[in-house]
Design an enzyme around this catalytic site. Sequence first.
Site, PDB file in Angstrom:
ATOM      1  N   GLN A  46       2.396  -4.994  -5.859  1.00  0.00           N
ATOM      2  CA  GLN A  46       1.435  -3.993  -5.412  1.00  0.00           C
ATOM      3  C   GLN A  46       1.878  -3.410  -4.071  1.00  0.00           C
ATOM      4  OE1 GLN A  46      -1.742  -3.624  -7.186  1.00  0.00           O
ATOM      5  NE2 GLN A  46      -1.926  -1.784  -5.966  1.00  0.00           N
ATOM      6  N   PHE A  47       2.842  -2.486  -4.100  1.00  0.00           N
ATOM      7  CA  PHE A  47       3.341  -1.918  -2.852  1.00  0.00           C
ATOM      8  C   PHE A  47       2.260  -1.148  -2.106  1.00  0.00           C
ATOM      9  CE2 PHE A  47       3.812   1.815  -5.460  1.00  0.00           C
ATOM     10  CZ  PHE A  47       3.663   2.880  -4.578  1.00  0.00           C
ATOM     11  N   THR A  48       1.215  -0.725  -2.808  1.00  0.00           N
ATOM     12  CA  THR A  48       0.160   0.045  -2.148  1.00  0.00           C
ATOM     13  C   THR A  48      -0.645  -0.791  -1.148  1.00  0.00           C
ATOM     14  OG1 THR A  48      -1.404  -0.306  -3.964  1.00  0.00           O
ATOM     15  CG2 THR A  48      -0.044   1.690  -4.054  1.00  0.00           C
TER      16      THR A  48
END
Length: 153
Positions: free
Chosen positions: A87-89
């Site tokens: 989950q790079f966000t």
Amino acid sequence: MERIIGAAQLRVVIQRVSRARVRVDGKVVGAIGRGLVVLVGFAAGDSEAQMKWMADKLWGLRVFADGEARMNRSASDVGAALLIVSQFTLYGDASRGRRPSFAGAARPEAARALYDRFVKLCRAGGEVAEGEFGAMMEVELTNEGPVTLQLER
């Protein structure tokens, strides 16, 4: 480990679930019953030591109920599983403007290697399912409690 301003911080958001699954293109690629959904984001420079600490923390975190309905048991204690989803966000910075910046996230190539290593470290503690790195995923879960925590290291 001393926190240094601007230093890399491995970030996770965990949710205690009664069940969860991840689909890619309509196909289930990972699923668990009782356990923890682990959304994980990496920054450039995240270390092996940080990942080992986090894997140990996830398996030992006492967020499951004991016989008196108190959060006093860990995933290891109750035989729960982890569902790990990249989950790079989690590194989204929306403090300026209306479009988040993801400059704090590790570049995809580096993040992939960090993710693979993190999953391997977590597998040493018990059952682990995962999403598909870099894919557009549908994450479906039943949050139990609800219990949601954010951790950094």
